[in-house]
Design a protein around this motif. Structure first.
Motif, short mmCIF file in Angstrom:
data_model
loop_
_atom_site.label_atom_id
_atom_site.label_comp_id
_atom_site.label_asym_id
_atom_site.label_seq_id
_atom_site.Cartn_x
_atom_site.Cartn_y
_atom_site.Cartn_z
N THR A 97 15.07 -12.60 39.85
CA THR A 97 15.13 -11.18 40.19
C THR A 97 14.94 -10.97 41.68
O THR A 97 15.65 -10.18 42.31
CB THR A 97 14.08 -10.39 39.39
OG1 THR A 97 14.37 -10.51 38.00
CG2 THR A 97 14.10 -8.91 39.78
N ARG A 98 13.99 -11.68 42.27
CA ARG A 98 13.76 -11.56 43.71
C ARG A 98 15.00 -11.98 44.49
O ARG A 98 15.37 -11.34 45.47
CB ARG A 98 12.55 -12.40 44.13
CG ARG A 98 11.22 -11.83 43.67
CD ARG A 98 10.07 -12.74 44.04
NE ARG A 98 9.91 -12.85 45.47
CZ ARG A 98 9.14 -12.06 46.22
NH1 ARG A 98 8.47 -11.06 45.66
NH2 ARG A 98 9.04 -12.24 47.51
N GLN A 99 15.66 -13.03 44.05
CA GLN A 99 16.86 -13.48 44.76
C GLN A 99 17.97 -12.45 44.66
O GLN A 99 18.71 -12.23 45.62
CB GLN A 99 17.31 -14.84 44.20
CG GLN A 99 16.40 -15.99 44.60
CD GLN A 99 16.83 -17.31 44.00
OE1 GLN A 99 17.56 -17.35 43.00
NE2 GLN A 99 16.38 -18.40 44.59
N ARG A 100 18.09 -11.81 43.49
CA ARG A 100 19.10 -10.77 43.34
C ARG A 100 18.78 -9.58 44.22
O ARG A 100 19.68 -8.97 44.82
CB ARG A 100 19.19 -10.36 41.87
CG ARG A 100 19.84 -11.43 41.01
CD ARG A 100 19.50 -11.29 39.55
NE ARG A 100 19.94 -10.03 38.99
CZ ARG A 100 19.35 -9.43 37.96
NH1 ARG A 100 18.29 -9.97 37.40
NH2 ARG A 100 19.82 -8.30 37.50
N ILE A 101 17.51 -9.25 44.32
CA ILE A 101 17.10 -8.16 45.21
C ILE A 101 17.45 -8.51 46.66
O ILE A 101 17.99 -7.69 47.41
CB ILE A 101 15.60 -7.86 45.07
CG1 ILE A 101 15.31 -7.28 43.68
CG2 ILE A 101 15.14 -6.89 46.15
CD1 ILE A 101 13.83 -7.17 43.35
N HIS A 102 17.16 -9.76 47.06
CA HIS A 102 17.51 -10.21 48.42
C HIS A 102 18.99 -10.00 48.68
O HIS A 102 19.38 -9.47 49.73
CB HIS A 102 17.21 -11.71 48.57
CG HIS A 102 15.76 -12.03 48.74
ND1 HIS A 102 15.33 -13.24 49.23
CD2 HIS A 102 14.64 -11.33 48.49
CE1 HIS A 102 14.02 -13.27 49.26
NE2 HIS A 102 13.58 -12.11 48.81
#
Length: 198
Positions: A17-22
């Motif tokens: 999820t964090r990578q998608r947010i990035h």
């Protein structure tokens, strides 16, 4: 509809999820700039609630830092390693190009809106980059001519890697590094060019 988090890792993080947010945040930073992009914009693009976004990044500054700091750290790591080793000039230039190319999306966002640097650990980053390149390529007694060339070479390699995305990588790398070497090896513009006096 809100995007569901993937199963949590054993350490409790939700890396995907964090990578998608990035990725989405960087898209918007490129489109609108760091200053004009809001957390609501990012949440909307992702299909998340703003509360869910804030769960991962409590502030917009935290998110900007998470997006750009790894790229800055890559350059800092290169500078540290290059200072500790004795590398041929060509290798210094090639490695610097490669780092800029690998991080070109982030550096393009910073080129379009440098305000993002305010949220990163990048105090005096650009002057330190120029000073380190001078030490690596010409030493402490660099002439005025050399210092100007080195600043132009460092900036030119970075911009070529970042902006000229329509040129195939291998051609861009070889040409940019070749032009940089020609600039560094050409005769001085002013024969009387000397190191600045204290």
């Amino acid at each position: 509809m809100e995007i569901e988090d993937p199963p949590r890792r054993r350490d409790g993080r939700t890396r995907d999820t964090r990578q998608r947010i990035h990725g989405v945040a960087l898209e918007l930073f490129l489109e609108r700039g760091f200053a004009q992009t809001t957390m609501q914009d990012i949440a909307d693009r992702l299909g998340l609630t703003k509360a869910a976004l804030y769960y991962h990044f409590p502030t917009k500054s935290d998110l900007i830092r998470a997006v750009i700091q790894p790229s800055i750290d890559d350059v800092e790591r290169f500078l540290t390693e290059a200072r500790e080793q004795t590398l041929p000039t060509r290798e210094v230039l090639e490695r610097f190009f490669d780092i800029n190319y690998a991080n070109r999306t982030v550096f393009l966002a910073l080129t379009l809106d440098p305000s993002g640097l305010a949220d990163a650990d990048a105090d005096n980053w650009i002057p330190r980059l120029a000073e380190t390149f001078q030490q690596l390529l010409a030493g402490p007694e660099a002439t005025t001519d050399q210092r100007i060339r080195i600043v132009m070479v460092a900036n030119g390699l970075s911009r070529a890697a970042t902006l000229l995305t329509d040129i195939p990588h291998d051609e861009l790398r070889a040409t940019a590094v070749g032009i940089a070497l020609q600039s560094l090896e050409a005769p001085p513009v002013h024969a009387s060019s000397k190191p600045p006096t204290a």
